[in-house]
Design an enzyme around this catalytic site. Structure first.
Site, PDB file in Angstrom:
ATOM      1  N   SER A 176       0.840  -1.207   0.000  1.00 55.93           N
ATOM      2  CA  SER A 176       0.000   0.000   0.000  1.00 55.93           C
ATOM      3  C   SER A 176       0.870   1.251   0.000  1.00 55.93           C
ATOM      4  O   SER A 176       2.082   1.179   0.221  1.00 55.93           O
ATOM      5  CB  SER A 176      -0.878   0.014   1.249  1.00 55.93           C
ATOM      6  OG  SER A 176      -0.069   0.292   2.394  1.00 55.93           O
ATOM      7  N   LYS A 177       0.224   2.402  -0.202  1.00 54.31           N
ATOM      8  CA  LYS A 177       0.986   3.662  -0.205  1.00 54.31           C
ATOM      9  C   LYS A 177       1.566   3.932   1.181  1.00 54.31           C
ATOM     10  O   LYS A 177       2.618   4.559   1.301  1.00 54.31           O
ATOM     11  CB  LYS A 177       0.126   4.821  -0.693  1.00 54.31           C
ATOM     12  CG  LYS A 177      -1.071   5.174   0.153  1.00 54.31           C
ATOM     13  CD  LYS A 177      -1.897   6.269  -0.526  1.00 54.31           C
ATOM     14  CE  LYS A 177      -3.134   6.598   0.291  1.00 54.31           C
ATOM     15  NZ  LYS A 177      -4.037   7.505  -0.438  1.00 54.31           N
ATOM     16  N   ARG A 178       0.890   3.437   2.220  1.00 53.77           N
ATOM     17  CA  ARG A 178       1.419   3.624   3.585  1.00 53.77           C
ATOM     18  C   ARG A 178       2.741   2.881   3.757  1.00 53.77           C
ATOM     19  O   ARG A 178       3.644   3.337   4.447  1.00 53.77           O
ATOM     20  CB  ARG A 178       0.417   3.129   4.632  1.00 53.77           C
ATOM     21  CG  ARG A 178      -0.856   3.929   4.659  1.00 53.77           C
ATOM     22  CD  ARG A 178      -0.688   5.299   5.334  1.00 53.77           C
ATOM     23  NE  ARG A 178      -1.801   6.179   4.989  1.00 53.77           N
ATOM     24  CZ  ARG A 178      -1.681   7.421   4.572  1.00 53.77           C
ATOM     25  NH1 ARG A 178      -0.491   7.951   4.409  1.00 53.77           N
ATOM     26  NH2 ARG A 178      -2.728   8.156   4.288  1.00 53.77           N
TER      27      ARG A 178
END
Length: 503
Positions: free
Chosen positions: A262-264
């Protein structure tokens, strides 16, 4: 189905393009080019509530930066357009009506409140509410009402959706080019909405209609669509159409291997998960382009996420990938993302760049930083420092001292290089350097080493402070290479500065 290979990449413009999406685009592109087919970009923007301005341009810019441009799409119209689903709305409604006429779909007038109440009462019994063959005959729809009632409600403009009438007792057999045979019992499927009350189709209807009308031969998409495969096969059957071939690509996993990337993960791990930078409110998400990665490095990295060539080869040009790519070598299990591998590929492609390219790029970088340097100097410096760099910005870290004298000296370097007698040694050596003709590294090296031998001084006692005074730290190429490039006057000036700092 046409024998011409036509594949599509069909992202939704709901934000930036994740590298998982880029990998899907790449595999579609490679398959199309290998089979002399067409690669189509279709924008799936039917969910207007999630539409993000700028996202479509971002997708196109990313594909062009990576050198995997589409053959047909919003800005390259072919004979199968339009290529944005929001511009094809009437087509979907006509096809939904066709399914109703055939008895494969029906109007459903249940309100959101009705459905919420049904969900609540099911949960109270420890069950999950599903709108399907078991209960559709008792709910508010055209199957449980008379034709007159249905017509009256439609005439009044009563809010409604169109649902697929999932056939009962069917063993749906799907052939997947990655996973082999996938079999689904139709009794586990619900009656999916095909057309929403806002007058827009759902993904399922729009997707199947578009793939058929655009003569798509192979649907190569992410694993997250695998649960929809049986429904899509049934929709093709309901329309009496031949389904395309399907291939579902494995997920790209976090570096730990646990869960989807994910972008996180990128924000926490300090690596990009988007091809280009993306700004969302106050947040800025890094892009591979802005970090200085070469598009070839990013493509090479993505190609090996879930596919391998069957041998030890890891470095592939786009041309080589086009020749070697084979869907039968795509793995079923998730592919772990490795940020270190991205850096490895970047270093490989950096080292293989021509000196001319690096000189041009570094000159531009220096100009952007308001640092003046003659091209002849940059041409001399690049070969000395190239192997210490993976990015254009690394060249500065490795070579700043060639362009400006040190203004401070590294603490660790001072501890190693500066002793009680250092300043007197450098002071005594200075006239030797001043008188030297400065004709080659070789003679300069001999002059310094001869002086050390004549004065009973260890070479390291002189070489380490020379490097520190010239560079500001214990880094850089051979000291005599540095001295020759800086020139006599600059070297003597830097030695004077060093003496002033440490006397």
């Amino acid at each position: 189905m046409s024998h011409t290979v036509r594949v599509r990449f069909a992202p939704s413009p709901t934000g930036p393009l994740h590298i998982g999406g880029v990998r899907t685009a790449l595999f579609n592109y490679l398959f199309a080019k290998q089979n002399k087919g067409s690669f189509i970009l279709r924008i799936e923007d039917t969910d207007q509530s999630r539409y993000v301005a700028g996202a479509e341009d971002y997708i196109e810019t990313a594909l062009n930066w990576l050198n995997i441009p589409y053959d047909e799409g919003p800005n390259k119209p072919g004979q199968y357009g339009p290529y944005r689903q929001s511009e094809r709305r009437d087509l979907y409604f006509q096809h939904a009506e066709q399914l109703i006429a055939k008895g494969s779909a029906y109007y459903a007038f249940d309100t959101p409140e009705d459905l919420s109440e049904l969900r609540r009462s099911s949960e109270a019994k420890g069950e999950t509410f599903t709108y399907n063959a078991l209960n559709r005959g008792s709910l508010r729809n055209s199957l449980s009402m008379s034709e007159a009632q249905t017509k009256a409600l439609l005439g009044q403009g009563a809010p409604h959706v169109i649902r697929f009438k999932t056939p009962t007792g069917r063993r749906v057999v799907c052939q997947d080019l990655v996973r082999g045979e996938v079999v689904v019992d139709s009794s586990v499927l619900d009656d999916k909405i095909l057309f929403k009350s806002d007058g827009m189709p759902t993904y399922h209807l729009a997707n199947v209609v578009d793939d058929h009308l655009m003569a798509i031969s192979h649907v190569i998409r992410g694993e997250e669509w695998l649960p929809s495969l049986a429904l899509h096969i049934l929709l093709y059957e309901a329309f009496d159409w031949t389904a395309p071939a399907f291939a579902h690509l494995p997920l790209i996993l976090k570096p730990t291997g646990k869960g989807k990337l994910s972008k996180r993960d990128g924000a926490l791990g300090g690596f990009p998960v988007f091809p280009l930078e993306w700004t969302q409110g106050d947040e800025v998400f890094d892009g591979y382009r802005e970090q200085g990665y070469f598009p070839e490095a990013v493509l090479n990295l993505l190609a090996l996420l879930g596919w391998n060539s069957g041998d030890e080869q890891e470095v592939f040009s786009l041309e080589a990938l086009t020749q070697r790519f084979d869907l039968s070598r795509v793995q079923k299990s998730g592919a772990k993302f490795d940020p270190q591998k991205a850096l490895w590929f970047q270093n490989h492609y950096f080292q293989s760049q021509s000196s001319e390219f690096l000189v041009d790029e570094f000159s531009q970088w220096l100009t952007n930083q308001n640092i003046a340097a003659p091209v002849s100097q940059i041409e001399s410096v690049i070969p000395l420092i190239k192997e210490r760099a993976s990015f254009i910005k690394d060249l500065w870290a490795a070579a700043d001292f060639f362009f400006q004298p040190p203004t401070q000296y590294d603490e660790a370097g001072i501890k190693r290089a500066v002793k009680e007698n250092t300043c007197s040694l450098i002071t005594d050596l200075t006239p030797v350097l001043n008188e030297h003709p400065w004709d080659s590294e070789q003679t300069l090296s001999e002059a310094v080493k001869d002086w050390c031998a004549d004065h009973g001084v260890g070479v390291g006692q002189v070489m380490m402070p020379l490097r520190l005074f010239l560079v500001g730290a214990m880094k850089g190429p051979d000291v005599f290479q540095i001295m020759m490039l800086l020139g006599k006057q600059e070297v003597l000036a830097r030695l004077r500065n060093g003496l002033e700092a440490f006397q």
